[in-house]
Scaffold this active site. Structure first.
Site, PDB file in Angstrom:
ATOM      1  N   ASP A   1      17.551   5.128  16.866  1.00 31.60           N
ATOM      2  CA  ASP A   1      18.059   4.107  15.953  1.00 31.60           C
ATOM      3  C   ASP A   1      19.457   4.477  15.442  1.00 31.60           C
ATOM      4  O   ASP A   1      19.723   5.638  15.104  1.00 31.60           O
ATOM      5  CB  ASP A   1      17.086   3.977  14.773  1.00 31.60           C
ATOM      6  CG  ASP A   1      17.314   2.738  13.941  1.00 31.60           C
ATOM      7  OD1 ASP A   1      17.984   1.807  14.426  1.00 31.60           O
ATOM      8  OD2 ASP A   1      16.789   2.681  12.800  1.00 31.60           O
ATOM      9  N   HIS A   2      20.365   3.510  15.403  1.00 29.06           N
ATOM     10  CA  HIS A   2      21.693   3.645  14.789  1.00 29.06           C
ATOM     11  C   HIS A   2      22.445   4.910  15.202  1.00 29.06           C
ATOM     12  O   HIS A   2      22.789   5.743  14.347  1.00 29.06           O
ATOM     13  CB  HIS A   2      21.574   3.605  13.266  1.00 29.06           C
ATOM     14  CG  HIS A   2      21.374   2.232  12.732  1.00 29.06           C
ATOM     15  ND1 HIS A   2      22.366   1.265  12.743  1.00 29.06           N
ATOM     16  CD2 HIS A   2      20.284   1.648  12.180  1.00 29.06           C
ATOM     17  CE1 HIS A   2      21.896   0.154  12.204  1.00 29.06           C
ATOM     18  NE2 HIS A   2      20.631   0.353  11.875  1.00 29.06           N
TER      19      HIS A   2
END
Length: 286
Positions: free
Chosen positions: A81-82
Site C-alpha cells: 500500500d502507498h
C-alpha cells in the site's frame, strides 16, 4: 489461495460489489481477517505499508501470508500500500507481494505517468498487478501529521493516464480522506460517474474508514471495486484492548490468561471485518 487484483476486481466490477482491503501490521490481524473472510466466503486484500515492512517485516508479514494463503479457499491478494520508492517496490515483489501500489499522486501529471509506467513494466514481467493513484487523497498520517489536502481526480485525465501506464487498478479522489474524519465527508458521486464512464480498469477508494455506509455503497454502485480500510480496524482493536483490561481488573488478575488478553481484541476486530464485508456486498462471492 494467493492471487492478484486482476483475479478479483474485474468480477467485483461486473457484479457490483467491492473487495475489502485491510491493512495488516501483525500476524494476529492476518489470522483474524483471513478466518473471518473465509467464514463469510469473501475475497480479501491484505495490505502492508512500508512502515510495517522495514527490518524483518517482510519475513513476518509477507512470509506468513504466502505460507498460509494456500490453506484458505478464498482469493487472497497480498498488496503493498502507498509506496513511492521504486526500489522498495522491487523488494516487495521479490518478497512475494502479488500486487503493489505506486503512489505518484503528489507529482505532476506527466511525472506520475512516467514513474507509474516503470513500475508497471517491472511488475507485469513478474506477474504482479499495479494500482496507481490519480488525484490525491489527503488526511492524516499514522504519526498524526497532516498528509495534505485532497485534490479530486479529473475525469479528463483518466483515459490518458490508464493508456500510457497500463495500470490494473486506479485509486481516485472523490472526497474521502485517510485516518479519522474531523467532520462527515460528502463523496462526489457525480465525479465518480464521470470517471467510471471513461475508465477501462477497476476503481479504488482510499479512506474507507468512517465514511458513511450509504455513501460507500453508492460509490460501489458507480464503479468502486476495492475499498481500503485501516483506521476502523485500529479503533476496534483498541476497544477490545480496553475490554480485556477491564476484564482482567474485574477478576483481579495480574497474570491474565491468553484468552482473557486476546479474545476481546479478536472478537472486536472480527466483528468489524465481518461488518465491512457485508457493507461492501462481498460476502458469499466465492
Amino acid at each position: 489461495m494467493l492471487t492478484n487484483l486482476n483475479e478479483v476486481l474485474p468480477q467485483a466490477r461486473k457484479e457490483g460489489y467491492a473487495v475489502p482491503a485491510f491493512d495488516c501490521i501483525e500476524d494476529f490481524m492476518v489470522r483474524t481477517i483471513l478466518d473471518t473472510a473465509e467464514k463469510n466466503n469473501s475475497p480479501v486484500i491484505l495490505m502492508s505499508l512500508r512502515h510495517d515492512l522495514e527490518g524483518k517485516g517482510f519475513s513476518y508479514i509477507a512470509g506468513l501470508i504466502n505460507k498460509v494463503a494456500p490453506k484458505y479457499h478464498i482469493p487472497i491478494v497480498l498488496h503493498l500500500d502507498h509506496a513511492e520508492d521504486f526500489e522498495f517496490i522491487k523488494k516487495a515483489i521479490d518478497n512475494g507481494f502479488s500486487s503493489v501500489m505506486y503512489d505518484g499522486s503528489k507529482l505532476p501529471f506527466e511525472e506520475n505517468i512516467k514513474n507509474t509506467k516503470e513500475v508497471v513494466d517491472y511488475a507485469h514481467a513478474k506477474g504482479v498487478t499495479v494500482e496507481a493513484e490519480l488525484g490525491h487523497v489527503g488526511g492524516m498520517n499514522l504519526d498524526g501529521s497532516k498528509e495534505g489536502d485532497s485534490q479530486l481526480t479529473k475525469s479528463e485525465d483518466v483515459k490518458t493516464f490508464i493508456e500510457k501506464t497500463g495500470v490494473d487498478a486506479l485509486a481516485v479522489s472523490i472526497g474521502t480522506a485517510h485516518g479519522v474524519y474531523e467532520s462527515e465527508p460528502k463523496l462526489n458521486i457525480e465525479r465518480l460517474k464521470e470517471i467510471n464512464e471513461v475508465s477501462s480498469v477497476p476503481l479504488v477508494l482510499h479512506g474507507g474508514s468512517g465514511t458513511p455506509v450509504k455513501q460507500v455503497q453508492k460509490s460501489i454502485k458507480n464503479g468502486i471495486t476495492k475499498i481500503n480500510i485501516f483506521a476502523d480496524l485500529r479503533i476496534s482493536m483498541y476497544k477490545g484492548l480496553l475490554k480485556a483490561a477491564e476484564k482482567a481488573k474485574k477478576d483481579a488478575r495480574i497474570d491474565p490468561t491468553p484468552d482473557m488478553l486476546f479474545e476481546p481484541i479478536k472478537n472486536y476486530l472480527s466483528n468489524t471485518v465481518a461488518t465491512k464485508i457485508e457493507e461492501l456486498f462481498s460476502d458469499n462471492r466465492v
